[in-house]
Scaffold this active site. Sequence first.
Site, PDB file in Angstrom:
ATOM      1  N   LEU A  15     -12.622   3.721  -5.668  1.00  0.00           N
ATOM      2  CA  LEU A  15     -11.616   4.004  -6.694  1.00  0.00           C
ATOM      3  C   LEU A  15     -10.269   3.363  -6.367  1.00  0.00           C
ATOM      4  CD1 LEU A  15     -12.364   7.787  -7.374  1.00  0.00           C
ATOM      5  CD2 LEU A  15     -13.097   5.808  -8.715  1.00  0.00           C
ATOM      6  N   GLY A  16      -9.992   3.191  -5.082  1.00  0.00           N
ATOM      7  CA  GLY A  16      -8.725   2.595  -4.699  1.00  0.00           C
ATOM      8  C   GLY A  16      -8.620   2.448  -3.205  1.00  0.00           C
ATOM      9  N   GLY A  18      -5.524   1.537   0.116  1.00  0.00           N
ATOM     10  CA  GLY A  18      -4.127   1.382   0.471  1.00  0.00           C
ATOM     11  C   GLY A  18      -3.946   1.397   1.962  1.00  0.00           C
ATOM     12  N   GLY A  19      -2.701   1.560   2.373  1.00  0.00           N
ATOM     13  CA  GLY A  19      -2.391   1.517   3.789  1.00  0.00           C
ATOM     14  C   GLY A  19      -2.990   2.653   4.580  1.00  0.00           C
ATOM     15  N   PHE A  20      -3.330   3.755   3.899  1.00  0.00           N
ATOM     16  CA  PHE A  20      -3.847   4.924   4.614  1.00  0.00           C
ATOM     17  C   PHE A  20      -5.366   4.948   4.670  1.00  0.00           C
ATOM     18  CE2 PHE A  20       0.305   6.216   3.074  1.00  0.00           C
ATOM     19  CZ  PHE A  20       0.882   6.731   4.219  1.00  0.00           C
ATOM     20  N   GLY A  21      -6.011   4.141   3.838  1.00  0.00           N
ATOM     21  CA  GLY A  21      -7.463   4.150   3.809  1.00  0.00           C
ATOM     22  C   GLY A  21      -7.973   3.870   2.408  1.00  0.00           C
ATOM     23  N   THR A  23     -10.343   5.363  -1.216  1.00  0.00           N
ATOM     24  CA  THR A  23     -10.784   6.510  -2.012  1.00  0.00           C
ATOM     25  C   THR A  23     -12.065   6.114  -2.734  1.00  0.00           C
ATOM     26  OG1 THR A  23      -8.485   7.203  -2.341  1.00  0.00           O
ATOM     27  CG2 THR A  23     -10.138   8.155  -3.799  1.00  0.00           C
ATOM     28  N   LYS A  40     -11.652  10.940   0.125  1.00  0.00           N
ATOM     29  CA  LYS A  40     -10.524  10.160   0.624  1.00  0.00           C
ATOM     30  C   LYS A  40     -10.719   9.910   2.111  1.00  0.00           C
ATOM     31  CE  LYS A  40      -7.278  11.744  -2.852  1.00  0.00           C
ATOM     32  NZ  LYS A  40      -5.978  12.388  -3.145  1.00  0.00           N
ATOM     33  N   ASP A 139       5.225  13.202  -3.146  1.00  0.00           N
ATOM     34  CA  ASP A 139       4.866  11.919  -3.767  1.00  0.00           C
ATOM     35  C   ASP A 139       4.533  12.071  -5.249  1.00  0.00           C
ATOM     36  OD1 ASP A 139       4.546   9.188  -3.797  1.00  0.00           O
ATOM     37  OD2 ASP A 139       2.505   9.203  -3.015  1.00  0.00           O
TER      38      ASP A 139
END
Length: 536
Positions: A15-16, A18-21, A23, A40, A139
Amino acid sequence: MPMLLNNRYQVIQTLGSGGFGETFLAEDTQMPSRRRCVIKQLKPIQDNPQVYQLVQQRFRREAAILEELGDGSEQIPKLYAYFLEKGQFYLVQEYIQGQTLTQKIQQQGLMSESAVKEILISILPVLDYVHSKGIVHRDIKPDNILIRYADGKPILIDFGAVKETIGTVVTPSGNSTRSIVIGTPGFMPSEQLAGRPMFASDIYSLGLTAIYLLTGKMPQEMGTDPATGALLWRQYALNVTPSFAAVLNKAIQFNVRVSAAPPQEARFISAREMLQTLQSGAAPFPPTMPYSQPPVATVPSLQIPENTVAVSPSNSNQTPVNQSSGSGQKGILLGSIIAGALIGTSVIIGFALSNRQQPQPIAQQQTPQSTSEPNPVEPKSEPQANNPAISEPSQQTPEPQETVLSEPTPETSIPQATQTTAPQVDRTSPEEFVRNYYATINQGEYQQTWNYLAPSFQSNKRLHPQGYLSYIDWWGGRVQQVEVDRVSLLGTGTQTATVNAQLKYLMKNGKVVSSSVNFSLLWDAESSGWVIADAK
Protein backbone atom coordinates in the site's frame (compact mmCIF):
# COMPACT_ATOMS: atom_id res chain seq x y z
CA MET A 1 4.74 -17.06 -4.12
CA PRO A 2 3.21 -14.21 -2.08
CA MET A 3 5.05 -13.29 1.10
CA LEU A 4 3.73 -14.86 4.28
CA LEU A 5 4.43 -12.87 7.45
CA ASN A 6 4.51 -14.45 10.90
CA ASN A 7 3.44 -17.72 9.26
CA ARG A 8 -0.05 -16.29 9.13
CA TYR A 9 -0.54 -13.09 7.14
CA GLN A 10 -0.43 -13.44 3.37
CA VAL A 11 0.53 -10.18 1.68
CA ILE A 12 -1.74 -9.20 -1.22
CA GLN A 13 -0.20 -5.88 -2.22
CA THR A 14 2.00 -3.05 -1.00
CA LEU A 15 0.00 0.00 0.00
CA GLY A 16 2.91 2.34 0.61
CA SER A 17 6.50 2.73 1.69
CA GLY A 18 8.61 5.34 3.42
CA GLY A 19 11.55 5.99 5.65
CA PHE A 20 10.10 3.91 8.47
CA GLY A 21 9.24 0.83 6.45
CA GLU A 22 6.36 -0.45 4.34
CA THR A 23 2.60 -0.93 4.61
CA PHE A 24 0.88 -3.99 3.16
CA LEU A 25 -2.64 -5.21 2.53
CA ALA A 26 -2.81 -8.82 3.71
CA GLU A 27 -5.19 -11.68 4.52
CA ASP A 28 -5.28 -13.50 7.84
CA THR A 29 -4.98 -17.14 6.84
CA GLN A 30 -5.84 -18.34 10.32
CA MET A 31 -9.30 -16.77 10.29
CA PRO A 32 -12.20 -18.61 8.60
CA SER A 33 -13.16 -15.47 6.72
CA ARG A 34 -9.55 -14.78 5.68
CA ARG A 35 -10.15 -11.32 7.07
CA ARG A 36 -8.19 -8.57 5.35
CA CYS A 37 -5.92 -6.41 7.44
CA VAL A 38 -3.26 -3.73 7.15
CA ILE A 39 0.26 -4.64 8.23
CA LYS A 40 2.80 -1.95 9.00
CA GLN A 41 6.43 -2.98 8.90
CA LEU A 42 8.68 -0.73 10.99
CA LYS A 43 12.45 -0.89 10.96
CA PRO A 44 14.60 0.69 13.70
CA ILE A 45 16.68 3.65 12.56
CA GLN A 46 19.85 2.42 14.29
CA ASP A 47 21.20 -1.12 13.93
CA ASN A 48 22.44 -1.50 17.47
CA PRO A 49 21.64 -4.31 19.97
CA GLN A 50 21.28 -1.79 22.78
CA VAL A 51 18.86 0.29 20.71
CA TYR A 52 16.95 -2.78 19.57
CA GLN A 53 16.27 -3.83 23.15
CA LEU A 54 15.04 -0.36 24.04
CA VAL A 55 12.87 -0.05 20.94
CA GLN A 56 11.34 -3.45 21.60
CA GLN A 57 10.20 -2.34 25.06
CA ARG A 58 8.78 0.92 23.79
CA PHE A 59 7.13 -0.73 20.79
CA ARG A 60 5.26 -3.12 23.09
CA ARG A 61 4.05 -0.17 25.15
CA GLU A 62 2.90 1.79 22.09
CA ALA A 63 1.11 -1.26 20.70
CA ALA A 64 -0.83 -1.58 23.95
CA ILE A 65 -1.88 2.05 23.65
CA LEU A 66 -3.05 1.54 20.06
CA GLU A 67 -5.07 -1.49 21.17
CA GLU A 68 -6.80 0.57 23.85
CA LEU A 69 -7.51 3.46 21.48
CA GLY A 70 -8.93 1.17 18.78
CA ASP A 71 -11.18 -0.60 21.28
CA GLY A 72 -12.50 2.71 22.62
CA SER A 73 -13.44 4.42 19.35
CA GLU A 74 -14.99 3.16 16.13
CA GLN A 75 -13.14 5.93 14.27
CA ILE A 76 -9.69 4.54 15.10
CA PRO A 77 -8.54 1.27 13.45
CA LYS A 78 -8.49 -1.71 15.79
CA LEU A 79 -5.17 -3.37 16.55
CA TYR A 80 -5.38 -7.11 15.88
CA ALA A 81 -1.81 -8.12 16.71
CA TYR A 82 1.85 -7.11 16.79
CA PHE A 83 4.96 -9.21 16.31
CA LEU A 84 8.70 -9.12 15.64
CA GLU A 85 10.29 -10.89 12.69
CA LYS A 86 13.85 -10.75 11.29
CA GLY A 87 14.74 -7.69 13.34
CA GLN A 88 11.69 -5.72 12.21
CA PHE A 89 8.50 -4.74 14.05
CA TYR A 90 5.01 -5.31 12.68
CA LEU A 91 1.57 -3.96 13.56
CA VAL A 92 -1.56 -5.74 12.31
CA GLN A 93 -4.53 -3.39 12.12
CA GLU A 94 -8.10 -3.29 10.90
CA TYR A 95 -8.45 -2.71 7.16
CA ILE A 96 -10.87 0.15 6.48
CA GLN A 97 -12.13 0.71 2.96
CA GLY A 98 -12.19 4.39 2.13
CA GLN A 99 -10.36 7.38 0.75
CA THR A 100 -7.87 9.66 2.43
CA LEU A 101 -8.77 13.34 2.37
CA THR A 102 -5.91 13.89 -0.07
CA GLN A 103 -7.36 11.33 -2.49
CA LYS A 104 -10.83 12.80 -2.08
CA ILE A 105 -9.70 16.30 -3.02
CA GLN A 106 -7.68 15.01 -5.97
CA GLN A 107 -10.64 13.07 -7.35
CA GLN A 108 -13.63 15.25 -6.43
CA GLY A 109 -12.24 18.77 -6.04
CA LEU A 110 -12.55 21.25 -3.19
CA MET A 111 -15.01 20.69 -0.36
CA SER A 112 -17.74 23.07 0.72
CA GLU A 113 -17.70 24.79 4.08
CA SER A 114 -20.56 22.61 5.34
CA ALA A 115 -18.73 19.41 4.35
CA VAL A 116 -15.51 20.51 6.07
CA LYS A 117 -17.41 21.57 9.17
CA GLU A 118 -19.14 18.17 9.26
CA ILE A 119 -15.76 16.40 9.14
CA LEU A 120 -14.40 18.56 11.98
CA ILE A 121 -17.44 18.00 14.17
CA SER A 122 -17.08 14.24 13.62
CA ILE A 123 -13.31 13.98 14.15
CA LEU A 124 -12.90 16.39 17.11
CA PRO A 125 -14.57 14.01 19.63
CA VAL A 126 -12.14 11.31 18.47
CA LEU A 127 -9.22 13.64 19.01
CA ASP A 128 -10.58 14.59 22.42
CA TYR A 129 -10.75 10.90 23.32
CA VAL A 130 -7.15 10.36 22.18
CA HIS A 131 -5.97 13.33 24.24
CA SER A 132 -7.87 12.05 27.28
CA LYS A 133 -5.55 9.03 27.18
CA GLY A 134 -2.54 11.34 27.31
CA ILE A 135 -1.66 10.71 23.65
CA VAL A 136 -0.71 13.36 21.07
CA HIS A 137 -1.27 12.08 17.52
CA ARG A 138 1.67 14.15 16.17
CA ASP A 139 0.93 13.66 12.47
CA ILE A 140 -2.55 14.88 11.58
CA LYS A 141 -2.73 15.76 7.89
CA PRO A 142 -5.00 15.01 4.88
CA ASP A 143 -3.19 11.70 4.25
CA ASN A 144 -3.91 10.47 7.79
CA ILE A 145 -7.66 11.02 7.87
CA LEU A 146 -9.62 8.40 5.97
CA ILE A 147 -13.28 8.78 4.94
CA ARG A 148 -14.86 5.37 5.40
CA TYR A 149 -17.01 4.20 2.48
CA ALA A 150 -19.46 2.35 4.72
CA ASP A 151 -20.77 5.37 6.63
CA GLY A 152 -18.80 8.43 5.47
CA LYS A 153 -17.19 8.94 8.88
CA PRO A 154 -13.63 10.25 9.16
CA ILE A 155 -11.13 7.73 10.57
CA LEU A 156 -7.93 8.82 12.32
CA ILE A 157 -4.97 6.69 11.23
CA ASP A 158 -1.17 6.46 11.46
CA PHE A 159 -0.32 7.69 14.95
CA GLY A 160 3.13 9.23 15.15
CA ALA A 161 4.11 7.83 18.55
CA VAL A 162 5.07 4.46 17.07
CA LYS A 163 7.25 6.13 14.45
CA GLU A 164 8.90 8.15 17.16
CA THR A 165 9.69 4.95 19.05
CA ILE A 166 11.28 3.41 15.95
CA GLY A 167 13.35 6.58 15.58
CA THR A 168 15.05 6.05 18.95
CA VAL A 169 18.87 6.20 18.92
CA VAL A 170 21.58 6.10 21.56
CA THR A 171 24.02 9.01 21.78
CA PRO A 172 27.78 8.48 22.28
CA SER A 173 27.28 9.27 25.96
CA GLY A 174 24.91 6.31 26.26
CA ASN A 175 21.66 8.28 26.57
CA SER A 176 18.66 7.35 24.45
CA THR A 177 16.91 10.00 22.40
CA ARG A 178 14.55 10.35 19.45
CA SER A 179 16.58 10.98 16.32
CA ILE A 180 13.85 12.74 14.35
CA VAL A 181 10.85 14.97 14.89
CA ILE A 182 7.61 13.24 13.90
CA GLY A 183 5.24 15.28 11.78
CA THR A 184 4.81 16.69 8.30
CA PRO A 185 6.41 20.00 7.29
CA GLY A 186 3.81 22.70 6.92
CA PHE A 187 1.33 20.94 9.20
CA MET A 188 3.51 21.11 12.32
CA PRO A 189 3.33 24.03 14.78
CA SER A 190 6.52 25.57 16.12
CA GLU A 191 6.44 23.78 19.48
CA GLN A 192 6.21 20.38 17.77
CA LEU A 193 9.03 21.30 15.40
CA ALA A 194 11.10 22.04 18.49
CA GLY A 195 10.36 18.53 19.78
CA ARG A 196 7.74 19.55 22.37
CA PRO A 197 4.34 18.42 20.99
CA MET A 198 1.24 19.09 23.07
CA PHE A 199 -2.47 18.49 22.66
CA ALA A 200 -2.91 21.91 21.02
CA SER A 201 -0.35 20.84 18.39
CA ASP A 202 -2.93 18.43 16.96
CA ILE A 203 -5.45 21.30 16.84
CA TYR A 204 -3.03 23.31 14.71
CA SER A 205 -2.53 20.41 12.29
CA LEU A 206 -6.28 19.79 12.07
CA GLY A 207 -6.95 23.46 11.32
CA LEU A 208 -4.45 23.41 8.43
CA THR A 209 -6.01 20.18 7.19
CA ALA A 210 -9.42 21.89 7.07
CA ILE A 211 -7.90 24.83 5.17
CA TYR A 212 -6.41 22.38 2.66
CA LEU A 213 -9.87 20.89 2.07
CA LEU A 214 -11.26 24.38 1.36
CA THR A 215 -8.39 25.65 -0.80
CA GLY A 216 -6.69 22.57 -2.26
CA LYS A 217 -3.35 24.11 -1.31
CA MET A 218 -0.65 22.89 1.04
CA PRO A 219 0.46 25.39 3.70
CA GLN A 220 3.77 25.93 1.88
CA GLU A 221 1.88 27.08 -1.22
CA MET A 222 0.25 30.01 0.59
CA GLY A 223 1.88 33.22 1.73
CA THR A 224 2.27 34.47 5.28
CA ASP A 225 1.95 37.88 6.86
CA PRO A 226 5.56 39.12 7.29
CA ALA A 227 4.60 41.01 10.46
CA THR A 228 2.73 38.24 12.30
CA GLY A 229 3.54 35.02 10.44
CA ALA A 230 -0.20 34.35 10.00
CA LEU A 231 -1.13 32.13 7.05
CA LEU A 232 -2.81 34.15 4.26
CA TRP A 233 -5.38 31.63 3.08
CA ARG A 234 -8.65 33.57 2.81
CA GLN A 235 -7.96 34.72 -0.75
CA TYR A 236 -8.15 31.08 -1.84
CA ALA A 237 -11.48 30.43 -0.08
CA LEU A 238 -13.65 33.48 -0.72
CA ASN A 239 -16.93 31.66 -0.08
CA VAL A 240 -16.07 30.73 3.51
CA THR A 241 -18.18 32.64 6.04
CA PRO A 242 -16.33 34.94 8.44
CA SER A 243 -17.54 32.94 11.45
CA PHE A 244 -16.06 29.66 10.21
CA ALA A 245 -12.89 31.42 9.05
CA ALA A 246 -12.52 32.85 12.57
CA VAL A 247 -12.65 29.33 14.04
CA LEU A 248 -9.96 28.08 11.66
CA ASN A 249 -7.78 31.12 12.26
CA LYS A 250 -7.94 30.47 15.99
CA ALA A 251 -7.03 26.83 15.44
CA ILE A 252 -3.81 27.80 13.62
CA GLN A 253 -2.72 30.61 15.94
CA PHE A 254 1.02 30.64 16.61
CA ASN A 255 0.58 31.07 20.36
CA VAL A 256 -0.88 28.51 22.74
CA ARG A 257 -2.89 29.80 25.70
CA VAL A 258 -0.39 28.55 28.25
CA SER A 259 1.85 31.34 27.02
CA ALA A 260 1.45 35.04 27.76
CA ALA A 261 -0.73 35.57 24.70
CA PRO A 262 -4.19 37.12 25.22
CA PRO A 263 -7.05 34.58 24.77
CA GLN A 264 -8.16 36.10 21.46
CA GLU A 265 -4.62 35.69 20.05
CA ALA A 266 -4.13 32.11 21.27
CA ARG A 267 -4.92 28.71 19.78
CA PHE A 268 -7.73 26.51 21.04
CA ILE A 269 -6.33 24.72 24.07
CA SER A 270 -8.26 21.50 23.45
CA ALA A 271 -10.30 19.59 20.88
CA ARG A 272 -13.33 19.94 23.14
CA GLU A 273 -13.07 23.72 23.16
CA MET A 274 -12.91 23.86 19.37
CA LEU A 275 -15.84 21.44 19.07
CA GLN A 276 -17.98 23.48 21.47
CA THR A 277 -17.23 26.64 19.51
CA LEU A 278 -18.32 25.01 16.26
CA GLN A 279 -21.48 23.53 17.76
CA SER A 280 -22.61 26.49 19.87
CA GLY A 281 -21.78 29.25 17.44
CA ALA A 282 -19.94 31.20 20.16
CA ALA A 283 -17.57 33.93 19.01
CA PRO A 284 -14.01 32.58 19.06
CA PHE A 285 -12.65 36.11 19.42
CA PRO A 286 -14.44 37.92 22.27
CA PRO A 287 -14.51 41.73 22.14
CA THR A 288 -11.59 43.31 23.97
CA MET A 289 -12.19 47.03 23.59
CA PRO A 290 -12.46 48.67 27.03
CA TYR A 291 -15.66 50.55 27.71
CA SER A 292 -16.61 52.88 30.52
CA GLN A 293 -20.08 54.29 31.05
CA PRO A 294 -19.95 58.11 31.21
CA PRO A 295 -21.08 59.47 34.59
CA VAL A 296 -24.59 60.90 34.85
CA ALA A 297 -24.28 64.41 36.24
CA THR A 298 -26.90 65.93 38.51
CA VAL A 299 -28.10 69.52 38.33
CA PRO A 300 -29.19 70.85 41.75
CA SER A 301 -29.89 74.44 40.69
CA LEU A 302 -32.03 73.95 37.57
CA GLN A 303 -35.51 72.47 37.30
CA ILE A 304 -36.12 70.06 34.45
CA PRO A 305 -39.57 70.22 32.83
CA GLU A 306 -41.82 67.43 33.98
CA ASN A 307 -42.22 65.96 30.51
CA THR A 308 -38.48 65.63 29.78
CA VAL A 309 -35.87 63.26 31.18
CA ALA A 310 -32.09 62.93 30.84
CA VAL A 311 -30.86 60.51 28.20
CA SER A 312 -29.21 57.49 29.83
CA PRO A 313 -29.01 53.98 28.34
CA SER A 314 -29.06 52.38 31.77
CA ASN A 315 -32.27 54.08 32.94
CA SER A 316 -35.12 51.79 32.00
CA ASN A 317 -37.78 53.54 34.14
CA GLN A 318 -37.85 56.86 32.32
CA THR A 319 -41.21 58.35 31.37
CA PRO A 320 -41.43 58.96 27.62
CA VAL A 321 -42.80 62.14 26.10
CA ASN A 322 -46.49 61.99 25.31
CA GLN A 323 -46.58 60.81 21.67
CA SER A 324 -50.29 61.27 21.19
CA SER A 325 -49.91 65.04 20.63
CA GLY A 326 -49.78 66.33 17.09
CA SER A 327 -46.76 67.83 15.39
CA GLY A 328 -47.96 71.35 16.25
CA GLN A 329 -48.11 70.54 19.96
CA LYS A 330 -44.61 69.04 19.78
CA GLY A 331 -43.32 72.18 18.10
CA ILE A 332 -44.83 74.41 20.80
CA LEU A 333 -43.43 72.16 23.52
CA LEU A 334 -40.00 72.14 21.91
CA GLY A 335 -40.04 75.92 21.48
CA SER A 336 -41.03 76.38 25.11
CA ILE A 337 -38.20 74.12 26.28
CA ILE A 338 -35.62 75.94 24.16
CA ALA A 339 -36.87 79.37 25.20
CA GLY A 340 -36.93 78.32 28.84
CA ALA A 341 -33.42 76.98 28.59
CA LEU A 342 -32.16 80.21 26.95
CA ILE A 343 -33.83 82.39 29.54
CA GLY A 344 -32.53 80.21 32.35
CA THR A 345 -29.01 80.38 30.93
CA SER A 346 -29.20 84.19 30.64
CA VAL A 347 -30.31 84.48 34.25
CA ILE A 348 -27.49 82.18 35.37
CA ILE A 349 -24.86 84.13 33.42
CA GLY A 350 -26.15 87.43 34.85
CA PHE A 351 -26.04 85.97 38.31
CA ALA A 352 -22.49 84.72 37.69
CA LEU A 353 -21.32 88.20 36.72
CA SER A 354 -22.55 89.59 40.02
CA ASN A 355 -21.50 86.72 42.23
CA ARG A 356 -18.73 84.37 41.01
CA GLN A 357 -18.60 82.23 44.12
CA GLN A 358 -21.43 79.90 43.05
CA PRO A 359 -20.78 76.92 40.68
CA GLN A 360 -22.65 77.37 37.40
CA PRO A 361 -24.40 74.44 35.65
CA ILE A 362 -24.60 74.46 31.87
CA ALA A 363 -27.75 73.23 30.15
CA GLN A 364 -27.50 71.82 26.65
CA GLN A 365 -30.45 71.13 24.41
CA GLN A 366 -30.41 67.95 22.36
CA THR A 367 -32.31 68.14 19.10
CA PRO A 368 -35.11 65.57 18.86
CA GLN A 369 -34.60 62.49 16.70
CA SER A 370 -36.78 61.63 13.78
CA THR A 371 -39.99 59.87 14.78
CA SER A 372 -39.87 57.56 11.77
CA GLU A 373 -40.21 53.82 12.26
CA PRO A 374 -37.11 52.46 14.09
CA ASN A 375 -34.49 50.58 12.12
CA PRO A 376 -31.78 48.27 13.43
CA VAL A 377 -28.17 48.58 12.33
CA GLU A 378 -29.03 45.95 9.72
CA PRO A 379 -31.82 46.81 7.21
CA LYS A 380 -35.20 45.70 8.49
CA SER A 381 -36.59 45.11 5.00
CA GLU A 382 -34.79 41.77 4.60
CA PRO A 383 -37.02 38.80 5.55
CA GLN A 384 -36.82 37.88 9.22
CA ALA A 385 -36.37 34.18 8.48
CA ASN A 386 -33.18 34.89 6.56
CA ASN A 387 -31.60 37.35 8.96
CA PRO A 388 -31.23 36.40 12.62
CA ALA A 389 -29.66 39.75 13.45
CA ILE A 390 -32.82 41.77 12.75
CA SER A 391 -35.14 42.79 15.56
CA GLU A 392 -38.88 43.25 15.49
CA PRO A 393 -39.79 46.97 15.36
CA SER A 394 -40.74 48.30 18.77
CA GLN A 395 -44.32 49.27 19.33
CA GLN A 396 -43.58 52.72 20.69
CA THR A 397 -40.57 54.95 20.17
CA PRO A 398 -39.97 57.52 22.94
CA GLU A 399 -39.20 61.04 21.81
CA PRO A 400 -35.58 62.09 22.33
CA GLN A 401 -35.13 63.90 25.60
CA GLU A 402 -33.26 66.95 26.73
CA THR A 403 -29.84 66.18 28.17
CA VAL A 404 -28.84 68.38 31.09
CA LEU A 405 -25.28 68.12 32.36
CA SER A 406 -23.64 70.15 35.08
CA GLU A 407 -20.04 71.28 35.04
CA PRO A 408 -18.98 72.59 38.46
CA THR A 409 -16.80 75.68 38.49
CA PRO A 410 -14.05 76.07 41.14
CA GLU A 411 -14.79 78.60 43.84
CA THR A 412 -11.67 80.61 43.06
CA SER A 413 -11.95 83.53 40.66
CA ILE A 414 -11.63 82.48 37.02
CA PRO A 415 -11.98 84.27 33.67
CA GLN A 416 -15.54 84.94 32.56
CA ALA A 417 -15.11 82.98 29.32
CA THR A 418 -14.65 79.70 31.19
CA GLN A 419 -17.94 80.26 32.99
CA THR A 420 -20.02 80.56 29.86
CA THR A 421 -18.28 78.13 27.45
CA ALA A 422 -17.85 74.39 28.08
CA PRO A 423 -14.31 73.14 27.50
CA GLN A 424 -13.78 71.74 24.00
CA VAL A 425 -12.32 68.24 23.54
CA ASP A 426 -10.45 67.31 20.39
CA ARG A 427 -12.48 64.33 19.20
CA THR A 428 -13.81 62.73 16.05
CA SER A 429 -17.17 64.19 15.07
CA PRO A 430 -20.17 61.86 15.47
CA GLU A 431 -20.86 62.05 11.72
CA GLU A 432 -17.28 61.11 10.87
CA PHE A 433 -17.41 58.21 13.35
CA VAL A 434 -20.51 56.75 11.64
CA ARG A 435 -18.93 57.08 8.20
CA ASN A 436 -15.76 55.40 9.46
CA TYR A 437 -17.86 52.61 11.01
CA TYR A 438 -19.32 51.63 7.64
CA ALA A 439 -16.03 52.15 5.79
CA THR A 440 -14.41 49.67 8.20
CA ILE A 441 -17.28 47.20 7.64
CA ASN A 442 -16.73 47.46 3.88
CA GLN A 443 -13.08 46.52 4.48
CA GLY A 444 -14.19 43.34 6.27
CA GLU A 445 -12.76 44.37 9.67
CA TYR A 446 -15.73 43.00 11.60
CA GLN A 447 -13.90 42.44 14.88
CA GLN A 448 -12.94 46.12 14.95
CA THR A 449 -16.48 47.36 14.22
CA TRP A 450 -17.95 44.92 16.76
CA ASN A 451 -15.76 46.65 19.33
CA TYR A 452 -17.39 49.96 18.35
CA LEU A 453 -20.61 48.69 19.96
CA ALA A 454 -21.23 49.31 23.64
CA PRO A 455 -21.48 46.08 25.69
CA SER A 456 -25.20 46.63 26.25
CA PHE A 457 -25.71 46.83 22.49
CA GLN A 458 -23.53 43.79 21.82
CA SER A 459 -25.74 41.76 24.16
CA ASN A 460 -28.97 42.93 22.49
CA LYS A 461 -30.58 39.56 21.81
CA ARG A 462 -33.03 40.97 19.26
CA LEU A 463 -30.26 42.25 16.99
CA HIS A 464 -27.50 39.80 17.95
CA PRO A 465 -29.15 36.58 19.16
CA GLN A 466 -25.82 34.73 18.96
CA GLY A 467 -23.61 37.70 19.79
CA TYR A 468 -20.59 38.24 17.56
CA LEU A 469 -21.47 35.22 15.41
CA SER A 470 -24.78 36.80 14.35
CA TYR A 471 -22.97 40.07 13.67
CA ILE A 472 -20.38 38.63 11.29
CA ASP A 473 -22.82 36.21 9.67
CA TRP A 474 -24.88 39.26 8.69
CA TRP A 475 -22.14 41.62 7.58
CA GLY A 476 -19.78 39.02 6.15
CA GLY A 477 -22.31 36.50 4.93
CA ARG A 478 -25.16 38.57 3.50
CA VAL A 479 -24.08 42.15 2.91
CA GLN A 480 -21.75 42.83 -0.03
CA GLN A 481 -21.25 46.53 0.66
CA VAL A 482 -22.87 49.51 2.38
CA GLU A 483 -23.19 52.86 0.61
CA VAL A 484 -23.60 55.87 2.93
CA ASP A 485 -25.74 58.45 1.15
CA ARG A 486 -25.96 61.03 3.93
CA VAL A 487 -25.05 61.40 7.62
CA SER A 488 -26.77 64.11 9.70
CA LEU A 489 -26.26 65.20 13.29
CA LEU A 490 -29.62 65.25 15.04
CA GLY A 491 -28.45 66.24 18.49
CA THR A 492 -25.40 66.40 20.71
CA GLY A 493 -24.44 66.65 24.35
CA THR A 494 -21.19 66.62 26.26
CA GLN A 495 -21.05 62.81 26.30
CA THR A 496 -23.79 61.87 23.83
CA ALA A 497 -24.78 62.37 20.21
CA THR A 498 -27.62 61.31 17.95
CA VAL A 499 -26.85 60.76 14.27
CA ASN A 500 -29.04 59.78 11.33
CA ALA A 501 -27.53 57.77 8.47
CA GLN A 502 -29.22 57.26 5.11
CA LEU A 503 -27.87 53.94 3.83
CA LYS A 504 -28.06 51.65 0.85
CA TYR A 505 -27.24 47.97 1.40
CA LEU A 506 -25.95 45.99 -1.60
CA MET A 507 -26.82 42.41 -0.65
CA LYS A 508 -24.97 39.31 -1.85
CA ASN A 509 -28.24 37.95 -3.24
CA GLY A 510 -28.41 40.90 -5.65
CA LYS A 511 -30.98 42.96 -3.77
CA VAL A 512 -30.51 46.63 -2.95
CA VAL A 513 -32.07 47.74 0.34
CA SER A 514 -32.38 51.37 1.45
CA SER A 515 -32.54 52.15 5.15
CA SER A 516 -32.54 55.07 7.56
CA VAL A 517 -30.79 54.41 10.89
CA ASN A 518 -30.70 56.65 13.95
CA PHE A 519 -27.61 56.05 16.09
CA SER A 520 -27.36 56.88 19.78
CA LEU A 521 -23.67 57.42 20.52
CA LEU A 522 -21.78 57.67 23.80
CA TRP A 523 -18.32 59.11 24.32
CA ASP A 524 -16.02 56.54 25.94
CA ALA A 525 -13.37 58.45 27.86
CA GLU A 526 -11.21 55.40 28.44
CA SER A 527 -10.76 54.65 24.73
CA SER A 528 -11.17 58.32 23.67
CA GLY A 529 -13.74 57.42 21.06
CA TRP A 530 -17.43 57.10 20.34
CA VAL A 531 -19.33 53.84 20.87
CA ILE A 532 -22.76 52.89 19.60
CA ALA A 533 -25.26 52.56 22.45
CA ASP A 534 -28.32 51.95 20.27
CA ALA A 535 -29.51 52.03 16.66
CA LYS A 536 -33.08 52.26 15.42
